[in-house]
Scaffold this motif. Sequence first.
Motif, mmCIF file in Angstrom:
data_model
loop_
_atom_site.group_PDB
_atom_site.id
_atom_site.type_symbol
_atom_site.label_atom_id
_atom_site.label_comp_id
_atom_site.label_asym_id
_atom_site.label_seq_id
_atom_site.Cartn_x
_atom_site.Cartn_y
_atom_site.Cartn_z
ATOM 1 N N HIS A 94 61.620 -21.960 -99.907
ATOM 2 C CA HIS A 94 61.251 -21.218 -101.116
ATOM 3 C C HIS A 94 60.463 -19.964 -100.749
ATOM 4 O O HIS A 94 60.687 -18.891 -101.319
ATOM 5 N N GLU A 95 59.572 -20.100 -99.793
ATOM 6 C CA GLU A 95 58.755 -18.965 -99.364
ATOM 7 C C GLU A 95 59.632 -17.865 -98.774
ATOM 8 O O GLU A 95 59.489 -16.688 -99.117
ATOM 9 N N GLN A 96 60.565 -18.237 -97.905
ATOM 10 C CA GLN A 96 61.475 -17.258 -97.305
ATOM 11 C C GLN A 96 62.375 -16.632 -98.368
ATOM 12 O O GLN A 96 62.597 -15.415 -98.375
ATOM 13 N N PHE A 97 62.891 -17.476 -99.253
ATOM 14 C CA PHE A 97 63.773 -16.978 -100.305
ATOM 15 C C PHE A 97 63.061 -15.928 -101.148
ATOM 16 O O PHE A 97 63.583 -14.836 -101.376
ATOM 17 N N TYR A 98 61.870 -16.256 -101.626
ATOM 18 C CA TYR A 98 61.172 -15.341 -102.530
ATOM 19 C C TYR A 98 60.655 -14.091 -101.821
ATOM 20 O O TYR A 98 60.535 -13.028 -102.443
ATOM 21 N N ALA A 99 60.406 -14.172 -100.528
ATOM 22 C CA ALA A 99 60.036 -12.970 -99.780
ATOM 23 C C ALA A 99 61.221 -12.002 -99.722
ATOM 24 O O ALA A 99 61.067 -10.785 -99.948
ATOM 25 N N LEU A 100 62.410 -12.542 -99.442
ATOM 26 C CA LEU A 100 63.610 -11.704 -99.419
ATOM 27 C C LEU A 100 63.989 -11.241 -100.830
ATOM 28 O O LEU A 100 64.411 -10.100 -101.025
ATOM 29 N N LYS A 101 63.833 -12.119 -101.799
ATOM 30 C CA LYS A 101 64.150 -11.772 -103.190
ATOM 31 C C LYS A 101 63.251 -10.632 -103.674
ATOM 32 O O LYS A 101 63.693 -9.746 -104.414
ATOM 33 N N LYS A 102 61.997 -10.653 -103.227
ATOM 34 C CA LYS A 102 61.067 -9.586 -103.600
ATOM 35 C C LYS A 102 61.568 -8.237 -103.083
ATOM 36 O O LYS A 102 61.495 -7.227 -103.793
ATOM 37 N N GLN A 103 62.098 -8.209 -101.862
ATOM 38 C CA GLN A 103 62.657 -6.977 -101.301
ATOM 39 C C GLN A 103 63.841 -6.493 -102.134
ATOM 40 O O GLN A 103 63.970 -5.297 -102.418
ATOM 41 N N VAL A 104 64.699 -7.420 -102.521
ATOM 42 C CA VAL A 104 65.857 -7.084 -103.352
ATOM 43 C C VAL A 104 65.387 -6.484 -104.675
ATOM 44 O O VAL A 104 65.886 -5.445 -105.118
#
Length: 161
Positions: A94-104
């Motif tokens: 979840h942490e990795q997903f939301y870090a990348l999602k934030k960039q998107v």
Amino acid sequence: MKKILVVLFSLTSIFAFAGCASSNNKAAEDTETKTREVVTSNADDNDDNISNTENSVENANEKDYDFSSYEKDIYNITKSVNNAKTSTNASENHEQFYALKKQVDEVSGKLDKLDDEFEHDYHMKKISFKTYKERERAIEKLEDELELAEEALENKYGIDD
């Protein structure tokens, strides 16, 4: 006569709904396949060769506006999604997903703001309608590529945000 009509209507409804269900599954599979193909093809590019994003703005007047920073951001996000590794730890995923999602989301917000600025410039007669439409098409292509990266991210982590 009424019974025949009811039976025919029922059969038609059943076949109609059965056809919709299989086409929706096929569409979902096609989207996932296309997402994987685009993201995989971007992973093969090196940092100096951003071919997919360069093609996305070839119709825009490049002398008029430089989209290269957005192209590079999208390329880097796509590369990060490709290189991301899932873990057995759900919290870490979840942490990795939301870090990348934030960039998107950040790049998406920048593109939306840029589109609004171009629209404002058009309404203020600073740019022509033709220029505005060329820029809008270029932004739409960049947004489409960013959306593919986002879909690949969601597929990789199994999170539909």
